[in-house]
Design an enzyme around this catalytic site. Structure first.
Site, PDB file in Angstrom:
ATOM      1  N   ILE A  11       0.816  -1.218   0.000  1.00 15.18           N
ATOM      2  CA  ILE A  11       0.000   0.000   0.000  1.00 15.18           C
ATOM      3  C   ILE A  11       0.854   1.275   0.000  1.00 15.18           C
ATOM      4  O   ILE A  11       0.397   2.325  -0.459  1.00 15.18           O
ATOM      5  CB  ILE A  11      -1.002  -0.016   1.187  1.00 15.18           C
ATOM      6  CG1 ILE A  11      -2.190   0.918   0.904  1.00 15.18           C
ATOM      7  CG2 ILE A  11      -0.322   0.330   2.512  1.00 15.18           C
ATOM      8  CD1 ILE A  11      -3.369   0.740   1.835  1.00 15.18           C
ATOM      9  N   VAL A  33       1.235  -3.634   8.250  1.00 15.73           N
ATOM     10  CA  VAL A  33       1.072  -2.486   7.355  1.00 15.73           C
ATOM     11  C   VAL A  33       1.392  -1.173   8.099  1.00 15.73           C
ATOM     12  O   VAL A  33       1.921  -0.224   7.514  1.00 15.73           O
ATOM     13  CB  VAL A  33      -0.340  -2.499   6.716  1.00 15.73           C
ATOM     14  CG1 VAL A  33      -1.447  -2.216   7.685  1.00 15.73           C
ATOM     15  CG2 VAL A  33      -0.404  -1.548   5.528  1.00 15.73           C
ATOM     16  N   ASP A  34       1.121  -1.144   9.392  1.00 17.00           N
ATOM     17  CA  ASP A  34       1.422   0.033  10.219  1.00 17.00           C
ATOM     18  C   ASP A  34       2.930   0.323  10.193  1.00 17.00           C
ATOM     19  O   ASP A  34       3.371   1.468   9.966  1.00 17.00           O
ATOM     20  CB  ASP A  34       0.947  -0.267  11.656  1.00 17.00           C
ATOM     21  CG  ASP A  34       0.852   0.958  12.550  1.00 17.00           C
ATOM     22  OD1 ASP A  34       1.043   2.078  12.052  1.00 17.00           O
ATOM     23  OD2 ASP A  34       0.578   0.778  13.755  1.00 17.00           O
ATOM     24  N   SER A 124      -7.468  -5.578  10.073  1.00 17.26           N
ATOM     25  CA  SER A 124      -7.689  -6.638  11.087  1.00 17.26           C
ATOM     26  C   SER A 124      -7.341  -8.058  10.645  1.00 17.26           C
ATOM     27  O   SER A 124      -7.445  -8.984  11.444  1.00 17.26           O
ATOM     28  CB  SER A 124      -9.137  -6.653  11.620  1.00 17.26           C
ATOM     29  OG  SER A 124      -9.344  -5.596  12.531  1.00 17.26           O
TER      30      SER A 124
HETATM   31  N1  AR6 Z   1       0.718  -3.126   2.215  1.00 17.72           N
HETATM   32  C1  AR6 Z   1      -0.543  -3.628   2.215  1.00 17.72           C
HETATM   33  N2  AR6 Z   1      -0.976  -4.556   3.095  1.00 17.72           N
HETATM   34  C2  AR6 Z   1      -0.082  -5.002   4.007  1.00 17.72           C
HETATM   35  C3  AR6 Z   1       1.249  -4.534   4.083  1.00 17.72           C
HETATM   36  C4  AR6 Z   1       1.649  -3.558   3.121  1.00 17.72           C
HETATM   37  N3  AR6 Z   1       2.874  -3.036   3.098  1.00 17.72           N
HETATM   38  N4  AR6 Z   1       1.883  -5.175   5.094  1.00 17.72           N
HETATM   39  C5  AR6 Z   1       0.968  -6.024   5.646  1.00 17.72           C
HETATM   40  N5  AR6 Z   1      -0.211  -5.930   4.990  1.00 17.72           N
HETATM   41  P1  AR6 Z   1      -1.748  -6.098  10.031  1.00 17.72           P
HETATM   42  P2  AR6 Z   1      -4.126  -5.774  11.764  1.00 17.72           P
HETATM   43  C6  AR6 Z   1      -1.483  -6.646   5.214  1.00 17.72           C
HETATM   44  O1  AR6 Z   1      -1.191  -7.147  10.912  1.00 17.72           O
HETATM   45  O2  AR6 Z   1      -4.459  -7.210  11.627  1.00 17.72           O
HETATM   46  C7  AR6 Z   1       0.101  -3.615  13.784  1.00 17.72           C
HETATM   47  O3  AR6 Z   1       1.176  -3.980  14.588  1.00 17.72           O
HETATM   48  C8  AR6 Z   1      -1.450  -7.950   5.971  1.00 17.72           C
HETATM   49  O4  AR6 Z   1      -1.055  -9.020   5.120  1.00 17.72           O
HETATM   50  O5  AR6 Z   1      -0.837  -5.070   9.489  1.00 17.72           O
HETATM   51  O6  AR6 Z   1      -5.222  -4.764  11.588  1.00 17.72           O
HETATM   52  C9  AR6 Z   1      -0.686  -2.448  14.355  1.00 17.72           C
HETATM   53  O7  AR6 Z   1       0.140  -1.527  15.046  1.00 17.72           O
HETATM   54  C10 AR6 Z   1      -2.903  -8.079   6.412  1.00 17.72           C
HETATM   55  O8  AR6 Z   1      -3.700  -8.624   5.369  1.00 17.72           O
HETATM   56  O9  AR6 Z   1      -2.955  -5.282  10.787  1.00 17.72           O
HETATM   57  C11 AR6 Z   1      -1.665  -3.121  15.268  1.00 17.72           C
HETATM   58  O10 AR6 Z   1      -1.105  -3.381  16.534  1.00 17.72           O
HETATM   59  C12 AR6 Z   1      -3.346  -6.635   6.615  1.00 17.72           C
HETATM   60  O11 AR6 Z   1      -2.314  -5.825   6.013  1.00 17.72           O
HETATM   61  C13 AR6 Z   1      -1.953  -4.431  14.579  1.00 17.72           C
HETATM   62  O12 AR6 Z   1      -0.810  -4.692  13.736  1.00 17.72           O
HETATM   63  C14 AR6 Z   1      -3.501  -6.227   8.061  1.00 17.72           C
HETATM   64  O13 AR6 Z   1      -2.493  -6.841   8.850  1.00 17.72           O
HETATM   65  C15 AR6 Z   1      -3.170  -4.337  13.680  1.00 17.72           C
HETATM   66  O14 AR6 Z   1      -3.478  -5.607  13.195  1.00 17.72           O
END
Ligand code: AR6
Length: 175
Positions: A11, A33-34, A124
């Site tokens: 993203i 992603v954060d 999520s």
């Molecule tokens: N671009 C797009 N999507 C991504 C990327 C990227 N660069 N990297 C990961 N994803 P998650 P959550 C996808 O864990 O479940 C963090 O530590 C990933 O494959 O990022 O909402 C925050 O600080 C998945 O499908 O977020 C919170 O503590 C999606 O993004 C916690 O994680 C969401 O995965 C939030 O958990």
């Protein structure tokens, strides 16, 4: 009516007016992603988030289901919209309502800011453990239901990191 698209990728590489971050309630960054968004945006983003958190004093900087908007630091987009998805506890803890609220509130913030395009990650579905199929259906439904209240937004992009999510969204959007 706005165009709704799905792509597979990172993203932080997507050129839209705003990208949405799947943050946590502290807004102080994290993994997934954060982490990718904070790394790409640079320290000014964390600084801005810190100010939002400080203004909230003892409350959560961004409660679950809510969204806040910031600048984008070094990213080539205008804004980042930070939203906090629910942790999956089996579905009986208002997870569907809270997840829908993330998409709805993010779109309404984009509308308020007059933004024309927005990209969402699969909120999520990573560390927070929300089943991908249920999350995708809720995301598409919430976006479709909110778009009439966000007429400024002409383009919505669902950015899927993994192939499974990409296939799920493709099917939902074609149907
Ligand atoms: N671009 C797009 N999507 C991504 C990327 C990227 N660069 N990297 C990961 N994803 P998650 P959550 C996808 O864990 O479940 C963090 O530590 C990933 O494959 O990022 O909402 C925050 O600080 C998945 O499908 O977020 C919170 O503590 C999606 O993004 C916690 O994680 C969401 O995965 C939030 O958990």
């Amino acid at each position: 009516m706005a165009q709704i698209e799905v792509i597979q990728g990172d993203i932080t590489r997507v050129l839209v007016d705003a990208i949405v971050n799947a943050a946590n309630s502290s807004l102080m960054g994290g993994g997934g992603v954060d982490g990718a968004i904070h790394r790409a945006a640079g320290p000014s983003l964390l600084e801005e988030c810190r100010k939002i958190a400080a203004a909230k004093r003892n409350e959560a900087a961004c409660p679950t289901g809510e969204a806040v908007i910031t600048g984008a630091g070094n990213l080539p987009v205008k804004h980042i919209i930070h939203t906090v998805g629910p942790v999956w506890h089996g579905g009986g803890k208002e997870e569907p309502e809270l997840l829908a609220s993330c998409y709805r509130k993010s779109l309404l913030l984009a509308q308020e800011a007059g933004l024309k395009s927005i990209a969402f990650p699969n909120i999520s579905t990573g560390v927070y453990g929300y089943p991908r199929d249920k999350a995708a259906a809720a995301a598409v439904k919430a976006v479709r239901e909110t778009l009439p209240s966000a007429p400024a937004v002409k383009r919505v992009v669902f950015v899927c990191f993994d192939g499974e999510n990409y296939s799920l969204y493709k099917k939902l959007l074609e149907g």
